[in-house]
Write a protein that holds these residues in place. Structure first.
Motif, PDB file in Angstrom:
ATOM      1  N   UNK A 180       0.832  -1.209   0.000  1.00 43.53           N
ATOM      2  CA  UNK A 180       0.000   0.000   0.000  1.00 43.53           C
ATOM      3  C   UNK A 180       0.867   1.260   0.000  1.00 43.53           C
ATOM      4  N   UNK A 181       1.959   1.238   0.730  1.00 49.24           N
ATOM      5  CA  UNK A 181       2.848   2.405   0.750  1.00 49.24           C
ATOM      6  C   UNK A 181       3.533   2.596  -0.598  1.00 49.24           C
ATOM      7  N   UNK A 182       3.917   1.503  -1.236  1.00 48.01           N
ATOM      8  CA  UNK A 182       4.555   1.612  -2.555  1.00 48.01           C
ATOM      9  C   UNK A 182       3.566   2.134  -3.587  1.00 48.01           C
ATOM     10  N   UNK A 183       2.341   1.619  -3.560  1.00 46.06           N
ATOM     11  CA  UNK A 183       1.348   2.012  -4.571  1.00 46.06           C
ATOM     12  C   UNK A 183       0.873   3.445  -4.361  1.00 46.06           C
ATOM     13  N   UNK A 184       1.138   4.011  -3.195  1.00 46.32           N
ATOM     14  CA  UNK A 184       0.660   5.373  -2.892  1.00 46.32           C
ATOM     15  C   UNK A 184       1.517   6.462  -3.513  1.00 46.32           C
ATOM     16  N   UNK A 185       2.652   6.100  -4.127  1.00 46.12           N
ATOM     17  CA  UNK A 185       3.544   7.095  -4.728  1.00 46.12           C
ATOM     18  C   UNK A 185       3.880   6.694  -6.156  1.00 46.12           C
ATOM     19  N   UNK A 186       4.256   7.686  -6.948  1.00 48.51           N
ATOM     20  CA  UNK A 186       4.700   7.422  -8.321  1.00 48.51           C
ATOM     21  C   UNK A 186       6.197   7.167  -8.308  1.00 48.51           C
ATOM     22  N   UNK A 187       6.619   6.042  -8.888  1.00 47.91           N
ATOM     23  CA  UNK A 187       8.030   5.679  -8.905  1.00 47.91           C
ATOM     24  C   UNK A 187       8.587   5.777 -10.315  1.00 47.91           C
ATOM     25  N   UNK A 188       9.833   6.236 -10.440  1.00 45.53           N
ATOM     26  CA  UNK A 188      10.460   6.254 -11.765  1.00 45.53           C
ATOM     27  C   UNK A 188      10.751   4.840 -12.234  1.00 45.53           C
ATOM     28  N   UNK A 189      10.532   4.588 -13.512  1.00 46.79           N
ATOM     29  CA  UNK A 189      10.844   3.288 -14.112  1.00 46.79           C
ATOM     30  C   UNK A 189      11.613   3.528 -15.402  1.00 46.79           C
ATOM     31  N   UNK A 190      12.928   3.761 -15.308  1.00 45.74           N
ATOM     32  CA  UNK A 190      13.713   4.031 -16.510  1.00 45.74           C
ATOM     33  C   UNK A 190      13.598   2.895 -17.511  1.00 45.74           C
ATOM     34  N   UNK A 191      13.513   3.255 -18.773  1.00 43.66           N
ATOM     35  CA  UNK A 191      13.381   2.266 -19.833  1.00 43.66           C
ATOM     36  C   UNK A 191      14.748   1.952 -20.439  1.00 43.66           C
ATOM     37  N   UNK A 192      14.995   0.713 -20.830  1.00 40.21           N
ATOM     38  CA  UNK A 192      16.256   0.373 -21.474  1.00 40.21           C
ATOM     39  C   UNK A 192      16.372   1.068 -22.823  1.00 40.21           C
ATOM     40  N   UNK A 193      17.594   1.333 -23.231  1.00 45.57           N
ATOM     41  CA  UNK A 193      17.813   2.050 -24.484  1.00 45.57           C
ATOM     42  C   UNK A 193      17.545   1.177 -25.690  1.00 45.57           C
ATOM     43  N   UNK A 194      17.706  -0.121 -25.590  1.00 41.48           N
ATOM     44  CA  UNK A 194      17.406  -1.015 -26.701  1.00 41.48           C
ATOM     45  C   UNK A 194      17.017  -2.375 -26.143  1.00 41.48           C
ATOM     46  N   UNK A 195      16.328  -3.139 -26.960  1.00 40.34           N
ATOM     47  CA  UNK A 195      15.862  -4.457 -26.521  1.00 40.34           C
ATOM     48  C   UNK A 195      17.011  -5.452 -26.538  1.00 40.34           C
ATOM     49  N   UNK A 196      17.022  -6.337 -25.544  1.00 39.69           N
ATOM     50  CA  UNK A 196      18.064  -7.356 -25.454  1.00 39.69           C
ATOM     51  C   UNK A 196      17.409  -8.705 -25.221  1.00 39.69           C
ATOM     52  N   UNK A 197      18.120  -9.771 -25.570  1.00 35.49           N
ATOM     53  CA  UNK A 197      17.623 -11.111 -25.356  1.00 35.49           C
ATOM     54  C   UNK A 197      17.639 -11.479 -23.891  1.00 35.49           C
ATOM     55  N   UNK A 198      16.926 -12.564 -23.551  1.00 34.84           N
ATOM     56  CA  UNK A 198      16.796 -12.959 -22.161  1.00 34.84           C
ATOM     57  C   UNK A 198      18.148 -13.328 -21.554  1.00 34.84           C
ATOM     58  N   UNK A 199      19.028 -13.997 -22.320  1.00 38.00           N
ATOM     59  CA  UNK A 199      20.349 -14.350 -21.772  1.00 38.00           C
ATOM     60  C   UNK A 199      21.147 -13.087 -21.479  1.00 38.00           C
ATOM     61  N   UNK A 200      21.112 -12.144 -22.418  1.00 43.70           N
ATOM     62  CA  UNK A 200      21.845 -10.905 -22.229  1.00 43.70           C
ATOM     63  C   UNK A 200      21.333 -10.167 -20.999  1.00 43.70           C
TER      64      UNK A 200
END
Length: 410
Positions: A180-200
């Motif tokens: 509930x405390x986490x959902x009560x605030x907006x958190x930054x979620x930086x996006x990766x610069x490019x897509x990578x495979x699961x192993x990478x």
């Protein structure tokens, strides 16, 4: 230090950490009582197995969770993992077989292995000023130490009125409150610069970590810190109950010495890190802790040790332990771009718990086959190489920028 609490997002995140830690502390005590209820005299074996399962989950699951963390909304991920932990906690009162414990502990700790690195990686995105982040790290360390001191007292008070399995409901409520405390605030979620495979994505955090000289130095110091804490966590009860022939309450006093030393370091670190480089502070902490455990070996071999003397020695070790590990978040943040932080924090989480996975059984075996003085001596010898390796591989001129090796891997 408390000025950082003016940031509303961080204040909610710290609150989430505190209530989740309190719930975890209650679960730890309840789990021991549940193991004894199911296994009787074999409870230690059950708990030892559960601890091993916990470490295996941390080592294996954290990199996998980090691979998905960069593709998920961070707030939703943290809330989902908190709810998963709450669901496991409320299942534990209904356990009737020992293997049920093992399965549920693996699920619970797997969720924690995903939650903790992502949570830790969020804080520097919320507190972008390094001084504020340093204060946050110290507050986090204080939260851990206070939990270890207060959760047993809270559990003891609750057990006057309820049965031990009711403590698991408290654990579930702690995780729900965290969500509930986490959902009560907006958190930054930086996006990766490019897509990578699961192993990478799965291996990227560890590869980035090991390509950065200061982080290789951190890993060496983590080995030293893990050696110090493993000695305390695994062997304090044996030392107090067998060597000193004291009561169970004396065990809590000795452990409070370790926690008190750690808390003292947490209070001192913001000012120390303002005056000295991270490398200097962390190496000094590791050297101090190693010397303290070496001194303990000498004193145990030379004379009888009182409970107060043991608590003082443990406080010195706790101070060195906290001074060594608490600034690690600064190094991880300094060495990563925001989109890579969950992966690199997960790498530290995995590699540090791999150290404990080795050292917990090692120190227990040494203590079982030798004396306390000899065990302390051996643990001193095991801790020292971490300091020596860090001195060699961690450059004195440590730049604050992301390392060239990391940039080459982009």
């Amino acid at each position: 230090m408390l000025s950082v609490l003016r940031n509303r997002i961080y204040r909610h995140l710290l609150g989430a950490q505190v209530v989740a830690l309190t719930g975890t502390g209650l679960a730890t005590i309840a789990l021991g009582l549940l193991a004894y209820d199911l296994a009787g005299g074999a409870a230690s074996l059950v708990l030892g197995t559960a601890l091993t399962i916990k470490m295996v989950a941390y080592v294996v699951v954290a990199p996998l969770a980090a691979a998905f963390a960069e593709r998920l909304d961070r707030r939703r991920m943290l809330v989902a993992l908190d709810l998963m932990r709450a669901a496991v906690a409320v299942c534990l009162p209904f356990v009737t077989e020992i293997w049920h414990i093992y399965v549920l502990i693996f699920v619970l700790q797997s969720a924690s292995a995903g939650f903790t690195p992502a949570f830790q990686a969020t804080i520097p995105d919320v507190l972008t000023d390094e001084q504020d982040y340093t204060k946050a790290l110290s507050l986090s360390r204080l939260a851990y130490d206070l939990e270890s001191l207060l959760s047993p007292a809270l559990a003891a008070a609750l057990l006057l009125f309820v049965s031990f399995d009711s403590l698991f409901w408290g654990t579930g409520l702690g995780f729900i409150a965290s969500a509930l405390l986490v959902v009560s605030v907006a958190l930054p979620s930086p996006k990766p610069t490019r897509r990578r495979g699961i192993y990478d994505r799965t291996t990227r955090g560890i590869r980035l970590y090991l390509h950065t000289p200061r982080l290789r130095g951190l890993l060496a110091l983590t080995w030293t810190a893990a050696t110090l804490s493993a000695m305390i966590i695994v062997n304090t009860v044996v030392i107090v109950r067998s060597d000193l022939d004291l009561s169970e309450s004396a065990v809590a006093i000795a452990l409070a010495g370790f926690g008190g030393g750690s808390m003292l370091a947490a209070f001192a670190l913001p000012k120390l890190l303002d005056r000295f480089m991270d490398r200097t502070v962390m190496l000094s902490g590791a050297i101090f802790g190693t010397l303290a455990i070496g001194l303990s070996a000498i004193l145990f071999a030379a004379m009888p040790i009182s409970l107060i003397g043991l608590a003082i020695l443990w406080a010195c070790i706790g101070f060195g332990y906290s001074a060594t590990l608490t600034p690690s978040g600064r190094l991880l943040t300094r060495s990563t771009r925001s989109e890579d932080r969950p992966a690199v924090f997960a790498a530290q989480f995995t590699l540090s718990h791999a150290c404990w996975l080795v050292l917990y059984p090692m120190t227990g075996w040494i203590m079982t086959t030798t004396s306390t003085a000899a065990t302390l001596g051996w643990m001193t010898l095991i801790a020292a190489p971490g300091v020596m390796v860090a001195l060699v591989i961690w450059p004195r001129s440590d730049r604050k920028a992301v390392s060239k090796e990391r940039a080459d891997m982009s």
